[in-house]
Design a protein around this motif. Structure first.
Motif, short mmCIF file in Angstrom:
data_model
loop_
_atom_site.label_atom_id
_atom_site.label_comp_id
_atom_site.label_asym_id
_atom_site.label_seq_id
_atom_site.Cartn_x
_atom_site.Cartn_y
_atom_site.Cartn_z
N ARG A 1 0.82 -1.21 0.00
CA ARG A 1 0.00 0.00 0.00
C ARG A 1 0.85 1.26 0.00
O ARG A 1 0.66 2.17 -0.81
CB ARG A 1 -0.93 -0.02 1.21
N ASP A 2 1.83 1.33 0.91
CA ASP A 2 2.68 2.51 1.00
C ASP A 2 3.56 2.67 -0.25
O ASP A 2 3.64 3.77 -0.82
CB ASP A 2 3.54 2.44 2.27
N PRO A 3 4.25 1.62 -0.73
CA PRO A 3 5.06 1.78 -1.94
C PRO A 3 4.25 2.20 -3.17
O PRO A 3 4.73 2.98 -4.00
CB PRO A 3 5.68 0.39 -2.15
N VAL A 4 3.02 1.70 -3.30
CA VAL A 4 2.17 2.09 -4.43
C VAL A 4 1.84 3.58 -4.34
O VAL A 4 1.90 4.31 -5.35
CB VAL A 4 0.88 1.25 -4.46
N LEU A 5 1.50 4.04 -3.15
CA LEU A 5 1.19 5.46 -2.97
C LEU A 5 2.38 6.33 -3.36
O LEU A 5 2.24 7.32 -4.09
CB LEU A 5 0.78 5.71 -1.52
N ARG A 6 3.56 5.96 -2.91
CA ARG A 6 4.75 6.76 -3.18
C ARG A 6 5.14 6.71 -4.66
O ARG A 6 5.55 7.73 -5.24
CB ARG A 6 5.90 6.30 -2.29
N ARG A 7 5.01 5.56 -5.27
CA ARG A 7 5.31 5.45 -6.70
C ARG A 7 4.35 6.33 -7.50
O ARG A 7 4.76 7.01 -8.46
CB ARG A 7 5.18 3.99 -7.15
N TRP A 8 3.09 6.31 -7.12
CA TRP A 8 2.07 7.14 -7.79
C TRP A 8 2.42 8.62 -7.67
O TRP A 8 2.40 9.35 -8.68
CB TRP A 8 0.72 6.84 -7.15
N LEU A 9 2.74 9.08 -6.47
CA LEU A 9 3.03 10.50 -6.26
C LEU A 9 4.30 10.92 -6.99
O LEU A 9 4.37 12.01 -7.56
CB LEU A 9 3.15 10.79 -4.76
N ARG A 10 5.32 10.07 -6.98
CA ARG A 10 6.55 10.40 -7.72
C ARG A 10 6.27 10.55 -9.21
O ARG A 10 6.82 11.43 -9.87
CB ARG A 10 7.63 9.34 -7.49
N ALA A 11 5.41 9.68 -9.74
CA ALA A 11 5.12 9.70 -11.18
C ALA A 11 4.42 10.98 -11.60
O ALA A 11 4.55 11.41 -12.76
CB ALA A 11 4.28 8.48 -11.57
N ILE A 12 3.65 11.58 -10.70
CA ILE A 12 2.95 12.83 -11.04
C ILE A 12 3.64 14.04 -10.41
O ILE A 12 3.06 15.12 -10.31
CB ILE A 12 1.47 12.78 -10.62
N ASP A 13 4.90 13.82 -9.97
CA ASP A 13 5.78 14.90 -9.52
C ASP A 13 5.21 15.64 -8.31
O ASP A 13 5.22 16.87 -8.27
CB ASP A 13 6.04 15.88 -10.67
N LEU A 14 4.72 14.88 -7.33
CA LEU A 14 4.27 15.47 -6.07
C LEU A 14 5.12 14.92 -4.92
O LEU A 14 5.57 13.78 -4.97
CB LEU A 14 2.79 15.14 -5.82
N PRO A 15 5.33 15.73 -3.88
CA PRO A 15 6.14 15.26 -2.74
C PRO A 15 5.44 14.14 -1.99
O PRO A 15 4.20 14.05 -1.98
CB PRO A 15 6.29 16.51 -1.87
N GLU A 16 6.23 13.30 -1.35
CA GLU A 16 5.68 12.15 -0.64
C GLU A 16 5.35 12.51 0.81
O GLU A 16 6.01 13.37 1.40
CB GLU A 16 6.69 10.99 -0.67
#
Length: 445
Positions: free
Chosen positions: A262-277
């Motif tokens: 759950r956490d890695p998916v969230l962070r991968r998603w945010l990185r892909a759309i250029d938002l801070p984690e």
């Protein structure tokens, strides 16, 4: 370990590298001096185009003298040297060590040619220190797996051929080879976390457990394998739960993911759309609110530079939004009108898409939603509430107050941006042979 054996270790790692020239990250200290000397003695490294890069942080009064020593050593080894000066942003809130590392890596990446490989002199002791630091800071598998021997870095790769060698081995090599190196006095400062571990903690650990460094490194390698597996699975899971809009996730499916994903998916998603984690607390709060909030609620979790909001079956990730002032209203003569809060501009164009000239007497006005607005979309149709149109179109509630509304002098709604035009609005725009265009961040170029 004799000089030949350490050079063999470097040579074996060199043979497994992808093609490309090599640049040594050369501080002038013991570790990088050994690495530079070892590579300079390998014809295969020179054939690739061996060079060195020295970063002058300017944090020590003697930093220019250090650069001079590096120039002399590289000249004696016949290795080209590039000296780069950087400004360390001490007000970044990262701390001196992290701020210096960020400045150093940024300068290094900018200096690399396409496909160039930068060689760092991190060794087994550094690996153990890094793992312990990450553990004390609550890192997950990616952090605890510490440093990779090879990874992407700027236009090329970062390479660490000495991770299997102990600091004592490097010191023996330097003494046998008669190397000259610089001793950085900041390395003796126990107020720096890494130094405290190196000077105060690890010597005691090694006294009780002599194989501690090897054991920590072995654990880091196992965690690396697990982290790589999680990374692969998180990419597959993200593809399953991401919405058609890349900035959305189907939150129920995301909540159903295993805890490890759950956490890695969230962070991968945010990185892909250029938002801070977010931090771990913010992730936990997001999970709690999404799981507990009633369907009609609109939970929102914020952290610096980003926020996540829920609407219907999706969560939306966005940068913090600006809202126009509630009473903002401007008369409008049809020429380009800049909107507040970064919401773009409105303009009227003719049938060929050309801007019209200013209309007499400013027949229109522009404002934003205040609640209770209605409009008739066709002459024989019903009067519709704007709220219902927004809901039918699936426009999230937080966006509805950011959509410009065009009215006439009597506050009759003529257009909701270029999304809907009322019957009265079509007649008014037809009189002037024009149509409405809303230019905003999502308008196609």
């Amino acid at each position: 370990m004799p000089i030949g054996r350490l050079r063999d270790l470097i040579g074996a790692s060199l043979a497994a590298l992808p093609s490309g020239p090599i640049a040594v990250a050369y501080s002038g200290g013991l570790d990088s001096s050994v690495l530079l000397h070892g590579l300079a003695g390998l014809p295969a490294a020179r054939e690739r185009g061996l060079r060195a890069i020295h970063i002058d942080h300017g944090l020590q009064d003697t930093s220019r003298e250090w650069a001079s020593v590096c120039i002399q050593v590289c000249s004696a080894l016949d290795v080209p040297l590039t000296v780069l000066s950087v400004d360390v942003e001490l007000s970044s809130g990262l701390g001196l060590e992290a701020a210096a590392r960020r400045a150093r890596f940024s300068a290094m990446q900018s200096a690399l040619a396409e496909g160039e490989i930068v060689a760092f002199a991190h060794h087994r002791d550094d690996q153990a220190e890094t793992v312990l630091l990450k553990l004390l800071r609550g890192a997950g598998p990616e952090g605890l797996s510490a440093m990779r021997k090879l990874r992407r870095f700027g236009h090329g790769h970062a390479w660490r051929p000495l991770l299997g060698a102990a600091r004592t081995t490097l010191r023996t090599y330097a003494d046998q080879a008669g190397l000259v190196w610089i001793s950085d006095p900041s390395n003796a400062n126990p107020l720096i976390d890494r130094n405290y571990l190196r000077l105060e903690v690890l010597p005691r650990v090694r006294k009780r457990w002599p194989e501690a460094d090897a054991s920590i490194t072995q654990s880091a390698e196992w965690i690396r394998a697990a982290a790589d597996f999680i990374d692969e699975q998180s990419a597959l899971a993200l593809a399953r739960v991401q919405g058609l809009d890349p900035a959305t996730l189907r939150y129920r499916q995301w909540l159903e993911l295993p805890d490890a994903l759950r956490d890695p998916v969230l962070r991968r998603w945010l990185r892909a759309i250029d938002l801070p984690e977010p931090n771990r607390y913010q992730v936990s709060e997001l999970v709690r609110q999404l799981a507990e909030a009633a369907e009609h609620k609109l939970p929102c979790i914020r952290w610096p530079g980003a926020e996540i909001r829920r609407y219907r079956d999706l969560v939306h990730a966005l940068r913090p939004m600006q809202l126009p002032e509630a009473q903002w209203r401007r008369p409008w003569d049809g020429v380009t009108l800049p909107l507040p809060a970064g919401l773009g501009a409105l303009r009227l164009v003719d049938n060929y898409g050309r801007d019209i000239t200013a209309l007499a007497e400013q027949p229109f006005a522009v404002r934003f939603r205040r609640g209770g607005e209605t409009l008739r979309l066709s002459s024989n149709g019903y009067t519709r509430e704007l709220r219902d149109l927004f809901q039918e179109a699936g426009i999230p509630p937080w966006e509805r107050g950011r959509i410009p509304i065009v009215v006439d002098a009597d506050e009759q709604l003529l257009a909701i941006a270029d999304l809907w035009t009322s019957d009265a609005g079509r007649k008014r725009f037809a009189q002037h042979a024009c149509r409405l265009v809303w230019e905003h961040a999502l308008t196609p170029a």
